[in-house]
Design a protein around this motif. Sequence first.
Motif, PDB file in Angstrom:
ATOM      1  N   PHE A  17      47.581  53.965  -8.135  1.00  0.00           N
ATOM      2  CA  PHE A  17      46.681  54.323  -7.040  1.00  0.00           C
ATOM      3  C   PHE A  17      47.042  55.685  -6.465  1.00  0.00           C
ATOM      4  N   ALA A  18      48.332  55.963  -6.351  1.00  0.00           N
ATOM      5  CA  ALA A  18      48.761  57.264  -5.836  1.00  0.00           C
ATOM      6  C   ALA A  18      48.333  58.381  -6.778  1.00  0.00           C
ATOM      7  N   ALA A  19      48.466  58.166  -8.088  1.00  0.00           N
ATOM      8  CA  ALA A  19      48.064  59.173  -9.064  1.00  0.00           C
ATOM      9  C   ALA A  19      46.562  59.418  -9.011  1.00  0.00           C
ATOM     10  N   LEU A  20      45.800  58.342  -8.860  1.00  0.00           N
ATOM     11  CA  LEU A  20      44.348  58.495  -8.758  1.00  0.00           C
ATOM     12  C   LEU A  20      43.976  59.290  -7.509  1.00  0.00           C
ATOM     13  N   SER A  21      44.620  58.998  -6.387  1.00  0.00           N
ATOM     14  CA  SER A  21      44.352  59.728  -5.158  1.00  0.00           C
ATOM     15  C   SER A  21      44.717  61.202  -5.305  1.00  0.00           C
ATOM     16  N   ASP A  22      45.869  61.475  -5.894  1.00  0.00           N
ATOM     17  CA  ASP A  22      46.303  62.860  -6.095  1.00  0.00           C
ATOM     18  C   ASP A  22      45.341  63.616  -7.004  1.00  0.00           C
ATOM     19  N   ALA A  23      44.721  62.898  -7.943  1.00  0.00           N
ATOM     20  CA  ALA A  23      43.793  63.530  -8.886  1.00  0.00           C
ATOM     21  C   ALA A  23      42.406  63.754  -8.280  1.00  0.00           C
ATOM     22  N   GLY A  24      42.173  63.231  -7.072  1.00  0.00           N
ATOM     23  CA  GLY A  24      40.887  63.450  -6.415  1.00  0.00           C
ATOM     24  C   GLY A  24      39.920  62.300  -6.476  1.00  0.00           C
ATOM     25  N   PHE A  25      40.355  61.145  -6.998  1.00  0.00           N
ATOM     26  CA  PHE A  25      39.486  59.971  -7.005  1.00  0.00           C
ATOM     27  C   PHE A  25      39.416  59.404  -5.586  1.00  0.00           C
ATOM     28  N   THR A  26      38.209  59.205  -5.093  1.00  0.00           N
ATOM     29  CA  THR A  26      38.010  58.726  -3.721  1.00  0.00           C
ATOM     30  C   THR A  26      37.770  57.229  -3.648  1.00  0.00           C
ATOM     31  N   ASP A  27      37.286  56.627  -4.761  1.00  0.00           N
ATOM     32  CA  ASP A  27      36.839  55.235  -4.770  1.00  0.00           C
ATOM     33  C   ASP A  27      37.598  54.432  -5.809  1.00  0.00           C
ATOM     34  N   LEU A  28      37.929  53.191  -5.447  1.00  0.00           N
ATOM     35  CA  LEU A  28      38.530  52.232  -6.369  1.00  0.00           C
ATOM     36  C   LEU A  28      37.633  51.004  -6.393  1.00  0.00           C
ATOM     37  N   TRP A  29      37.107  50.690  -7.566  1.00  0.00           N
ATOM     38  CA  TRP A  29      36.155  49.588  -7.717  1.00  0.00           C
ATOM     39  C   TRP A  29      36.703  48.579  -8.717  1.00  0.00           C
ATOM     40  N   SER A  30      36.494  47.315  -8.429  1.00  0.00           N
ATOM     41  CA  SER A  30      36.964  46.248  -9.313  1.00  0.00           C
ATOM     42  C   SER A  30      35.778  45.575  -9.992  1.00  0.00           C
ATOM     43  N   SER A  31      36.071  44.892 -11.078  1.00  0.00           N
ATOM     44  CA  SER A  31      35.069  44.057 -11.739  1.00  0.00           C
ATOM     45  C   SER A  31      35.645  42.652 -11.853  1.00  0.00           C
ATOM     46  N   GLU A  32      34.853  41.706 -12.344  1.00  0.00           N
ATOM     47  CA  GLU A  32      35.334  40.333 -12.455  1.00  0.00           C
ATOM     48  C   GLU A  32      34.679  39.675 -13.661  1.00  0.00           C
ATOM     49  N   VAL A  33      35.462  39.574 -14.733  1.00  0.00           N
ATOM     50  CA  VAL A  33      34.961  38.935 -15.956  1.00  0.00           C
ATOM     51  C   VAL A  33      35.959  37.855 -16.368  1.00  0.00           C
ATOM     52  N   ASN A  34      37.032  38.252 -17.059  1.00  0.00           N
ATOM     53  CA  ASN A  34      38.081  37.292 -17.413  1.00  0.00           C
ATOM     54  C   ASN A  34      39.468  37.916 -17.342  1.00  0.00           C
ATOM     55  N   GLY A  35      39.570  39.014 -16.586  1.00  0.00           N
ATOM     56  CA  GLY A  35      40.861  39.634 -16.340  1.00  0.00           C
ATOM     57  C   GLY A  35      41.309  39.315 -14.924  1.00  0.00           C
ATOM     58  N   ALA A  36      41.585  40.357 -14.150  1.00  0.00           N
ATOM     59  CA  ALA A  36      41.904  40.149 -12.738  1.00  0.00           C
ATOM     60  C   ALA A  36      40.642  39.723 -11.988  1.00  0.00           C
ATOM     61  N   ASP A  37      40.827  38.954 -10.909  1.00  0.00           N
ATOM     62  CA  ASP A  37      39.677  38.664 -10.065  1.00  0.00           C
ATOM     63  C   ASP A  37      39.277  39.953  -9.346  1.00  0.00           C
ATOM     64  N   ALA A  38      38.136  39.939  -8.668  1.00  0.00           N
ATOM     65  CA  ALA A  38      37.626  41.167  -8.071  1.00  0.00           C
ATOM     66  C   ALA A  38      38.384  41.594  -6.828  1.00  0.00           C
ATOM     67  N   PHE A  39      39.040  40.660  -6.129  1.00  0.00           N
ATOM     68  CA  PHE A  39      39.537  40.968  -4.792  1.00  0.00           C
ATOM     69  C   PHE A  39      41.033  41.294  -4.726  1.00  0.00           C
ATOM     70  N   THR A  40      41.851  40.703  -5.596  1.00  0.00           N
ATOM     71  CA  THR A  40      43.293  40.951  -5.507  1.00  0.00           C
ATOM     72  C   THR A  40      43.646  42.420  -5.722  1.00  0.00           C
ATOM     73  N   PRO A  41      43.118  43.108  -6.761  1.00  0.00           N
ATOM     74  CA  PRO A  41      43.451  44.531  -6.910  1.00  0.00           C
ATOM     75  C   PRO A  41      43.014  45.363  -5.709  1.00  0.00           C
ATOM     76  N   LEU A  42      41.872  45.028  -5.110  1.00  0.00           N
ATOM     77  CA  LEU A  42      41.395  45.784  -3.951  1.00  0.00           C
ATOM     78  C   LEU A  42      42.251  45.515  -2.717  1.00  0.00           C
ATOM     79  N   THR A  43      42.776  44.307  -2.597  1.00  0.00           N
ATOM     80  CA  THR A  43      43.671  44.002  -1.482  1.00  0.00           C
ATOM     81  C   THR A  43      44.933  44.845  -1.568  1.00  0.00           C
ATOM     82  N   LEU A  44      45.486  44.970  -2.775  1.00  0.00           N
ATOM     83  CA  LEU A  44      46.647  45.827  -2.958  1.00  0.00           C
ATOM     84  C   LEU A  44      46.295  47.277  -2.649  1.00  0.00           C
ATOM     85  N   ALA A  45      45.139  47.713  -3.124  1.00  0.00           N
ATOM     86  CA  ALA A  45      44.724  49.092  -2.875  1.00  0.00           C
ATOM     87  C   ALA A  45      44.504  49.343  -1.391  1.00  0.00           C
ATOM     88  N   ALA A  46      43.987  48.344  -0.671  1.00  0.00           N
ATOM     89  CA  ALA A  46      43.770  48.498   0.772  1.00  0.00           C
ATOM     90  C   ALA A  46      45.080  48.787   1.488  1.00  0.00           C
TER      91      ALA A  46
END
Length: 321
Positions: A17-46
């Motif tokens: 997340f720090a590398a993405l921010s340093d590179a200029g990425f403003t948004d972090l979006w999750s998906s939900e299929v059969n990997g991580a659920d949609a909310f846990t990665p965003l909670t960590l990012a929050a």
Amino acid sequence: MTIPLGGVPLADHAAVFAALSDAGFTDLWSSEVNGADAFTPLTLAAAWQPRARLGTAITPVFTRGPGLLAMTAASLAEAAPGRFQLGIGASSPVVVGDWNAADFARPYARSRDMLRFLRAALAGETVDRSFETFEIRRFRLERPPAVPPRILLAALRPAMLRLAAAEADGVILNWLAATDVPRVLAEAKSEDPDFDVVARIFVCPTADAAYARTIGRRLIAAYLTVPAYLEFHRWLGREPELAPMWKAWAAGDRKTALAAIPDEVVDELVVHGAPEECRAKVARYAEAGVQVPVMALLPTPELEKQGPTALATLIAALGPA
């Protein structure tokens, strides 16, 4: 960027997340299929990136009950006030039925009803009504968020696109070329000046075109044979190019189906090339009307051989900073 990134444990994503921010990425979006659920990665990012904008693209409307989905969204909205957008969508019969033992029935009506329920519930209202696809009795969030999240709807064809424009705060697009965006947005005309247009864009940043097309063919065969995506691309006018794949897939001939996908279709739907080429191709989506182009990073030969070092370099090269 779509998170989490493949091959990196969630516990190690603070550095990502720090590398993405340093590179200029403003948004972090999750998906939900059969990997991580949609909310846990965003909670960590929050917690780890307190300025990043967060979103789900998407969480399915069938796999959680209405009250649970409202509670989950409210919790993340409370953890990241004003920074979280809830993207919902119908998903697919495989995800909903085969993997989650739910009935994938009337996806348009279910999406509409969930959108209306969430709008009221996340505003702190008591919801006590019969919707067309479910019934709610006196539900009220104990902790309604001070800043309710904007609700976006995933949409492909005209009816769902018009529903998004009429009742959602934005639309989420997927599996389309930059040249398809104007046609899609012609059906999603909103009177809301803040209406968001989000698109997930699959990106394979490698100069090895054969490798990228192999990855792309696998993804196209897996997704564009699903009925909703099949009809979407038929509506977009790709039936002549994709009909041989659809026919072979329906006959159970996976090898022939993969081989039948033309290079030109892969190149339209999957961004690949050197990182600077990928940035330029993603920019075409923005020029066509996408306000939030969300990269979904695919494997590359370099990432497979070099691991974390190559990932950090790649993030820096892909970012707009």
